[in-house]
Design a protein around this motif. Structure first.
Motif, short mmCIF file in Angstrom:
data_model
loop_
_atom_site.label_atom_id
_atom_site.label_comp_id
_atom_site.label_asym_id
_atom_site.label_seq_id
_atom_site.Cartn_x
_atom_site.Cartn_y
_atom_site.Cartn_z
N ARG A 105 -59.99 85.81 102.01
CA ARG A 105 -60.35 85.46 103.55
C ARG A 105 -59.53 86.27 104.43
O ARG A 105 -58.51 86.65 104.11
CB ARG A 105 -59.77 83.95 103.43
CG ARG A 105 -60.55 83.03 102.59
CD ARG A 105 -60.05 81.60 102.43
NE ARG A 105 -60.65 80.85 103.49
CZ ARG A 105 -60.51 79.54 103.52
NH1 ARG A 105 -59.58 79.20 102.62
NH2 ARG A 105 -61.30 78.66 104.30
N HIS A 131 -53.23 80.98 103.38
CA HIS A 131 -54.30 80.33 103.25
C HIS A 131 -54.03 79.33 101.81
O HIS A 131 -54.46 78.42 101.79
CB HIS A 131 -55.53 81.06 102.67
CG HIS A 131 -56.30 81.95 103.56
ND1 HIS A 131 -56.61 81.22 105.09
CD2 HIS A 131 -56.08 83.30 103.92
CE1 HIS A 131 -57.20 82.34 105.65
NE2 HIS A 131 -56.88 83.41 105.29
N GLU A 148 -65.90 81.35 111.47
CA GLU A 148 -64.51 81.91 111.02
C GLU A 148 -63.56 81.72 112.18
O GLU A 148 -62.44 81.40 111.85
CB GLU A 148 -64.86 83.32 110.81
CG GLU A 148 -63.81 84.20 110.04
CD GLU A 148 -64.07 85.49 109.78
OE1 GLU A 148 -64.03 85.96 108.72
OE2 GLU A 148 -64.39 86.20 110.81
#
Ligand SMILES: [Zn+2]
Ligand SMILES: [Zn+2]
Length: 368
Positions: free
Chosen positions: A3, A71, A49
């Motif tokens: 990510r 994350h 996103e």
């Protein structure tokens, strides 16, 4: 899946102010908005996103977790991002409402059916009921869908008409340069409908307040803080949406005799110093009536006896807690002449110095 960093997604520095974060997101949302990029999968991915990044960075709490743990930390804290566009639009309605307006075909501003509000009820029960389990009859005042009009608000035989001001969309649109600004229709307050002949039972609201009696089963072993959820027993939903849930919060009232310690019960029993010294059998109260407890000779003050299986049933799994009995040894404050004589004789046998025996003096001079 790797990510991207949220700051990188929004193209801002870690020290960006909340205003900068909002402004940047607004620009990206405008650029990648699905209405402006129909069928463009890449734009869609960017749009999602950016929404996720903004959702985290605008929230001081989530931002702190992300700054510190990345994350992984957010995942651990239960943050899952967005499933679809609707989530994004409703989360940032402030931004989208002000900035874009929506093409009515794609996103009608009309109020949609939504789940009713959850209700909370605090129920106080006795320790006996908590131990044995019980069934409560609760009278819950709540809004229900009107049976007269089945929630439409229109008198039976008639039906709501399409609102003439917004054409049934619930929103009115106004163009301003590049943007279309949408606001909730003032005539129908967003329902898209107009009721010329309101239902007499509910006066057009589609709902009535009614007290409903509900039976709630309380399992044995519950303690203060336990919550029962009754699905669908909350307030009626909006526009035919499902009702909310009812949460019953349990509070167990303190008991006159027993102190609850988890699934164990504690009780304090006084015995005389003679009983403590010589041993005896006493009656101890329990939730199931009196039980016999053997006091061993030489029992000390504050000694604790444990009687198994006389406590509270474990809520999960079988078995019960124990009844613990704290022994309070009592010393008589008044003695008859005969009792005093007997105790003095006893004192002689153990060579105890006691008041008025004369021995006190002897012992004192012995030391010199
Ligand atoms: Zn009605
Ligand atoms: Zn309207």
């Amino acid at each position: 899946m790797t990510r991207r960093d949220y700051y990188e997604i929004l193209g801002i520095s870690r020290s960006a102010t909340p205003e900068e974060i909002k402004k940047t997101y607004r620009q990206l949302a405008l650029k990648y908005h699905p209405d402006r990029n129909p069928g463009d999968k890449e734009a869609e991915a960017h749009f999602k996103e950016a929404a996720e990044a903004y959702e985290v960075l605008r929230d001081p709490n989530k931002k702190r977790i992300y700054d510190q743990y990345g994350h992984e930390g957010l995942h651990g804290a239960g943050f899952e991002g967005f499933n679809n566009f609707d989530d994004i639009f409703s989360s940032f309605s402030d931004i989208f409402g002000e900035m874009f307006g929506f093409s009515p075909g794609r996103r009608s501003g009309r109020r949609r059916p939504s789940k009713g509000a959850d209700l909370r009820y605090d129920a106080t029960i006795t320790l006996e009921d908590a131990a044995a389990g019980t069934e409560l009859d609760l009278d819950i005042p709540r809004t229900e869908t009107c049976e007269g009009c089945t929630g439409t608000g229109a008198e039976p035989g008639s039906s709501p008409e399409r609102c003439s001001a917004c054409g049934g969309k619930g929103q009115v649109y106004r163009s301003q340069g590049f943007f279309t600004i949408s606001t909730t229709c003032p005539q129908c307050r967003g329902t898209g409908q107009y009721i010329s002949n309101p239902c007499t039972t509910c006066k057009g609201s589609g709902k009535i307040v009614r007290e409903k009696r509900l039976k709630v089963k309380i399992p044995p072993g519950v303690d203060t803080g336990a919550t029962m959820r009754l699905t669908g027993e909350g307030e009626a939903g909006e526009l035919g949406g499902p009702p909310g849930d009812l949460y019953v919060l349990i509070q167990v009232r303190p008991h006159d005799t027993f102190v609850r310690q988890g699934d164990n019960l504690y009780v304090e029993i006084p015995i005389s110093f003679v009983q403590a010294a010589l041993g005896t059998t006493i009656k101890v109260p329990s939730l199931n009536g009196e039980v016999d407890l053997e006091i061993k000779p030489g029992t000390q003050p504050n000694q604790v006896y444990t009687i198994k299986d006389q406590g509270i049933k474990h809520l999960r799994g079988g078995g019960k807690g124990a009844l613990t009995v704290g022994i309070r040894v009592q010393i008589p404050t008044k003695l008859t002449r005969e009792q005093e004589q007997l105790l003095r004789s006893f004192a002689e046998t153990v060579k105890d110095t006691v008041k008025g025996s004369g021995k006190q003096k002897r012992n004192f001079f012995k030391g010199f």
